[in-house]
Design a protein around this motif. Sequence first.
Motif, PDB file in Angstrom:
ATOM      1  N   ALA A   1     -14.505   0.237   1.403  1.00 33.38           N
ATOM      2  CA  ALA A   1     -14.859   1.620   1.728  1.00 33.38           C
ATOM      3  C   ALA A   1     -15.179   1.731   3.211  1.00 33.38           C
ATOM      4  N   LEU A   2     -15.847   0.702   3.705  1.00 34.11           N
ATOM      5  CA  LEU A   2     -16.230   0.640   5.118  1.00 34.11           C
ATOM      6  C   LEU A   2     -14.998   0.691   6.014  1.00 34.11           C
ATOM      7  N   SER A   3     -14.033  -0.145   5.698  1.00 35.78           N
ATOM      8  CA  SER A   3     -12.811  -0.179   6.507  1.00 35.78           C
ATOM      9  C   SER A   3     -12.129   1.175   6.488  1.00 35.78           C
ATOM     10  N   ARG A   4     -12.136   1.785   5.300  1.00 32.57           N
ATOM     11  CA  ARG A   4     -11.519   3.084   5.139  1.00 32.57           C
ATOM     12  C   ARG A   4     -12.213   4.103   6.040  1.00 32.57           C
ATOM     13  N   ASP A   5     -13.547   4.113   5.991  1.00 28.38           N
ATOM     14  CA  ASP A   5     -14.304   5.062   6.799  1.00 28.38           C
ATOM     15  C   ASP A   5     -14.067   4.818   8.289  1.00 28.38           C
ATOM     16  N   LEU A   6     -13.976   3.544   8.666  1.00 31.64           N
ATOM     17  CA  LEU A   6     -13.765   3.244  10.082  1.00 31.64           C
ATOM     18  C   LEU A   6     -12.431   3.808  10.552  1.00 31.64           C
ATOM     19  N   LEU A   7     -11.422   3.714   9.692  1.00 29.01           N
ATOM     20  CA  LEU A   7     -10.121   4.277  10.056  1.00 29.01           C
ATOM     21  C   LEU A   7     -10.227   5.787  10.260  1.00 29.01           C
ATOM     22  N   VAL A   8     -10.998   6.422   9.385  1.00 25.02           N
ATOM     23  CA  VAL A   8     -11.198   7.864   9.514  1.00 25.02           C
ATOM     24  C   VAL A   8     -11.895   8.162  10.839  1.00 25.02           C
ATOM     25  N   LEU A   9     -12.927   7.370  11.138  1.00 28.89           N
ATOM     26  CA  LEU A   9     -13.670   7.591  12.373  1.00 28.89           C
ATOM     27  C   LEU A   9     -12.776   7.398  13.590  1.00 28.89           C
TER      28      LEU A   9
ATOM     29  N   ALA B   1      -1.051  -2.933  -9.573  1.00 30.74           N
ATOM     30  CA  ALA B   1      -1.626  -2.753  -8.240  1.00 30.74           C
ATOM     31  C   ALA B   1      -1.961  -4.109  -7.622  1.00 30.74           C
ATOM     32  N   GLU B   2      -2.483  -5.021  -8.447  1.00 35.48           N
ATOM     33  CA  GLU B   2      -2.828  -6.345  -7.937  1.00 35.48           C
ATOM     34  C   GLU B   2      -1.578  -7.105  -7.509  1.00 35.48           C
ATOM     35  N   GLU B   3      -0.575  -7.055  -8.386  1.00 34.70           N
ATOM     36  CA  GLU B   3       0.605  -7.878  -8.164  1.00 34.70           C
ATOM     37  C   GLU B   3       1.482  -7.351  -7.030  1.00 34.70           C
ATOM     38  N   ILE B   4       1.378  -6.059  -6.782  1.00 37.32           N
ATOM     39  CA  ILE B   4       2.271  -5.484  -5.788  1.00 37.32           C
ATOM     40  C   ILE B   4       1.656  -5.609  -4.383  1.00 37.32           C
ATOM     41  N   ALA B   5       0.383  -5.974  -4.330  1.00 37.85           N
ATOM     42  CA  ALA B   5      -0.309  -6.012  -3.035  1.00 37.85           C
ATOM     43  C   ALA B   5       0.389  -6.944  -2.045  1.00 37.85           C
ATOM     44  N   ASP B   6       0.684  -8.154  -2.481  1.00 36.88           N
ATOM     45  CA  ASP B   6       1.288  -9.117  -1.556  1.00 36.88           C
ATOM     46  C   ASP B   6       2.680  -8.698  -1.093  1.00 36.88           C
ATOM     47  N   PRO B   7       3.540  -8.297  -2.017  1.00 38.44           N
ATOM     48  CA  PRO B   7       4.853  -7.824  -1.542  1.00 38.44           C
ATOM     49  C   PRO B   7       4.737  -6.681  -0.525  1.00 38.44           C
ATOM     50  N   LEU B   8       3.858  -5.724  -0.790  1.00 34.61           N
ATOM     51  CA  LEU B   8       3.714  -4.600   0.144  1.00 34.61           C
ATOM     52  C   LEU B   8       3.239  -5.103   1.506  1.00 34.61           C
ATOM     53  N   MET B   9       2.259  -5.994   1.445  1.00 29.18           N
ATOM     54  CA  MET B   9       1.700  -6.547   2.667  1.00 29.18           C
ATOM     55  C   MET B   9       2.801  -7.222   3.476  1.00 29.18           C
ATOM     56  N   HIS B  10       3.656  -7.932   2.756  1.00 36.46           N
ATOM     57  CA  HIS B  10       4.724  -8.663   3.410  1.00 36.46           C
ATOM     58  C   HIS B  10       5.695  -7.703   4.106  1.00 36.46           C
TER      59      HIS B  10
ATOM     60  N   ASP C   1      -5.308   1.643   1.441  1.00 34.53           N
ATOM     61  CA  ASP C   1      -6.406   1.489   2.403  1.00 34.53           C
ATOM     62  C   ASP C   1      -6.361   0.108   3.047  1.00 34.53           C
ATOM     63  N   LYS C   2      -6.085  -0.890   2.203  1.00 32.66           N
ATOM     64  CA  LYS C   2      -6.007  -2.246   2.749  1.00 32.66           C
ATOM     65  C   LYS C   2      -4.825  -2.356   3.702  1.00 32.66           C
ATOM     66  N   LEU C   3      -3.725  -1.742   3.319  1.00 28.93           N
ATOM     67  CA  LEU C   3      -2.541  -1.784   4.179  1.00 28.93           C
ATOM     68  C   LEU C   3      -2.845  -1.120   5.522  1.00 28.93           C
ATOM     69  N   ALA C   4      -3.600  -0.019   5.479  1.00 30.98           N
ATOM     70  CA  ALA C   4      -3.922   0.690   6.714  1.00 30.98           C
ATOM     71  C   ALA C   4      -4.687  -0.223   7.670  1.00 30.98           C
ATOM     72  N   VAL C   5      -5.609  -1.016   7.099  1.00 28.43           N
ATOM     73  CA  VAL C   5      -6.369  -1.933   7.947  1.00 28.43           C
ATOM     74  C   VAL C   5      -5.436  -2.964   8.560  1.00 28.43           C
ATOM     75  N   ILE C   6      -4.496  -3.438   7.741  1.00 28.34           N
ATOM     76  CA  ILE C   6      -3.565  -4.458   8.244  1.00 28.34           C
ATOM     77  C   ILE C   6      -2.668  -3.875   9.328  1.00 28.34           C
ATOM     78  N   VAL C   7      -2.185  -2.664   9.099  1.00 28.11           N
ATOM     79  CA  VAL C   7      -1.340  -2.022  10.102  1.00 28.11           C
ATOM     80  C   VAL C   7      -2.096  -1.938  11.425  1.00 28.11           C
ATOM     81  N   ARG C   8      -3.336  -1.521  11.333  1.00 29.46           N
ATOM     82  CA  ARG C   8      -4.131  -1.363  12.538  1.00 29.46           C
ATOM     83  C   ARG C   8      -4.294  -2.714  13.253  1.00 29.46           C
ATOM     84  N   GLN C   9      -4.669  -3.743  12.465  1.00 30.12           N
ATOM     85  CA  GLN C   9      -4.886  -5.064  13.051  1.00 30.12           C
ATOM     86  C   GLN C   9      -3.631  -5.579  13.730  1.00 30.12           C
ATOM     87  N   LEU C  10      -2.517  -5.515  12.990  1.00 24.57           N
ATOM     88  CA  LEU C  10      -1.270  -6.066  13.518  1.00 24.57           C
ATOM     89  C   LEU C  10      -0.842  -5.326  14.772  1.00 24.57           C
ATOM     90  N   ALA C  11      -0.930  -4.001  14.694  1.00 26.59           N
ATOM     91  CA  ALA C  11      -0.492  -3.215  15.844  1.00 26.59           C
ATOM     92  C   ALA C  11      -1.356  -3.550  17.054  1.00 26.59           C
TER      93      ALA C  11
END
Lengths: 177, 730
Positions: free
Chosen positions: B23-31, B400-409, B367-377
């Motif tokens: 939730a924190l990461s999500r809020d930080l992205l909003v901020l 949702a659990e199983e698709i996380a890694d493929p999406l991340m990739h 939300d997790k992907l958004a954090v990764i996008v931000r970090q990578l960029a």
Amino acid sequence: MSEAPPLASRSEAPELERVDETGTREFLAFRLGQERYALPLSTVREILRIPHVTEVPRCPEEVIGVTSVRGTVTTVLDLRVRLRMPCERVTARARILLVDCWGEPIGMLVDEILQVYRLREDEVELTSALGSEGSGYVMGIGRPGSSSRRRDASGGARVQEVLILLDGIALMKEYRS
Amino acid sequence: MSQSEDDRARAEFLAEAQEIVEALSRDLLVLEDANKRGLTLPETVNDVFRGVHTLKGLAGMFSFERIAELAHVFEDLLEALRLGRVPMDGGVLDLLFEGAEGFQHLLAGAQRSDAAVDVDVEGLLARIAALEPGAASQRDILSDYDIDPNILSVLTEYEEHRLRSSFEQGRTVYRFRLQLALDAIDTSLAGLKERCSGVAEVLSYLPSSSAEVKDAIEIELLIATRVSPAELRETLDRPDGLLIPIERKRRDSIAPRMDAEAGMAAASLNQAAPEVEPSEDTGSLRSLANVVRVDIGKLDHLMNVVGELGSLRSSFVQLVERLRAHSTDRELIFEAQRIQRGFQRHLGEVQSSVLGVRMVPLSQLFDKLAVIVRQLARDQGKEVQLVVKGAETEVDKLIAEEIADPLMHIVRNAIDHGIESRDERERLDKPKVSNFGIRAFPRGNHVVIELRDDGRGIDPSLVRETAVRRGVLSEHEVGDMTPEDLMEVIFRPGFSTREVVTGISGRGVGMDVVKTNINRLGGAVEIASELGRGTTFTITLPVTLAIISALLFQTRGRVMAISLSAVREALRFEDYALRTVEGREVLDLRGETLPLCRLAELFGLSDGKSVPERMLRTATRRRRVHGGEAQQADDAEVFSSEPPVKSRSGAGFVIVIVVGNRRLGLVVDRLLGQQDIVIKPLGRSLSSVPGISGATDLGDQRLVLVVDAPAIIDEALLGRWLRPSLGGQA
């Protein structure tokens, strides 16, 4: 499910855990073709009559198929194929041994269940002691009645029965994923 | 506390902490987003503050000291932000993101019980300390306004800060005095705040004692806004309230109205204030208590039980049918039918609610992907704008659990290699900030997730070259492949490498793993790319794995099932003209060419009885005699409600399956009807049988294999490369 015991952490040493104070181990003996085999009793979860088995394509030859054991899909292996024995038709005496394979049961088809043997330490020759190489499935040879004490009791003149003691874990190691 | 209880509490803590950090990461992205647009979001800063505060408390309770220390440091930083002692800027945001990463890192360590995992808390602390510029030395803007000192004296530091910054931003602050019924004071205030949101900010509310009305209390709200008084009055929708603006002081005006009334107000304010403040907290506590965290294993169990009930239902239906056929007691028949219908209806409800419980919104993942996008960029100095749509779309938790890694990739690949650097984009006359879109939407029984970048795209000629060089395909094979077919080559094992400059490559795992993982879920992934314009991945997933509607059919004597969601129609084989194109059987279907696949041949099923049946026949027959049960041998009897549809000439049927945009006709012998089934995995020992996604128990202890439609389509249309080294077929 979650209450399954943590089998993964179980020791992978040959299964000799059921050793009581007198050094006796229990084995379940069964017949495959003309030969007599045995598995440590502690590795056998259950003995089933032959249920309906569904063929699964594209499987190793020794896999007969899958069956439902109280709702769980269970693989059934033909031990005779695994041990490279000729396959005869299955008779009504045939049973399936449910053996624990890292927390998941695997069924093994055997031709007939014989009996439970309590083998004393001196009635078991471990393969390691024999120095033979072999398939790795065989843990040793059991000679019930070969113990000096028993021979004394029975007069010693009996025909010796030989049991091939299988290593349940080695038998299934390909099925651990 | 026993060991297991201890473990459970720890797991519980870790799960909750994970949620807070997410939730924190999500809020930080909003901020961050707001900050870019020059906005400050005090409510969101507060949410972050509360999250970190809770985390600190929890971590302390379970003696995760490093987490508690890090939380403490961040609480201080957030406090300074809240109070305006530190301005919100990029540097602060980076620190906050680093903190969130630190929490993730420490939590991951705690999960693995790896004590070696640590984060440089002291370093962060030093950097935070460097941010705070000591006590603000500038002139206090509050002294410019005509504010009742009694009000100022009861404002908390935070409220004072909000008041100050409202003046600084040129907003007008009003005092709004109104009477509220005592018993509904919480809801009235919450209602007022809600009406204000977006228009005005309620800075504080202070009870005043001047009212003499029974069962009511006079409240004074401090409201900051840019809108006109009339508009504010309308927004507040309380004509009974009194709206007084706080005016800017004229120079040297002295207006302290220290009359008795104000004095009394101040006195009561001091006592009442602490009681008003916690009301916000009770609100959030209540919403927390409404959520129950459940082990997914328990839901699986529930699902199994529901599945068993489904089997019982089928028997029930048959029983009622028998009753109808043999009994003359109409009343009894009627009663049985009524009960059976009721049972069916409630079972349906139970089924859908259990499924509903398992559903989670994709936002959890995005939300997790958004954090990764931000970090990578950030790491690569690229500017990426992430646009997420349809995050509220729900899928089964397991999916949702199983698709996380493929999406991340896929995301990683797109940013690593697909999206060009800022300079390159400028040279190419592309917008400097690249656009990365993630879109999800339901389509029938499926959920579609689209990931689209506006980067380089994939060059088919490079794919062709690489495929040949890596030995994935022969020169001859790639020769007559269309650019579309070539895109699919990217998913083949052995293709993905870092050398593929065009954009798709991997770290350790290749795109083949992505595809395999998606296929395992009964999903499909497709890729479309335009050179220079970008690449789009389209992932189609089933909404749930647990219960599916399936079409049952028979081929060479074996009964099998296929998910109905992949089936478009079923045709009688002989009604259509069969042709052979390049050695492959095809069917002319309403002007379209449908490639065919004879399933029995694909699976190498032998003629006649299946192997186990042949082998076990004697034993089974004997058992029947022993048991004395009237068990039917014919598979068709399993589905006794409807007689199986048998083709006239024995030529069979064609089941048209569609996955993504690919179609295939499966040639089978008979159709046996439709049924809801619970797919069970084949078990770990046989988990990777290509073309089979599991088995289902139709309620008579017989298992029926469930055909994996996406895998079959791939195999039949794209060749045999999917088949691993499992031997054994005829």
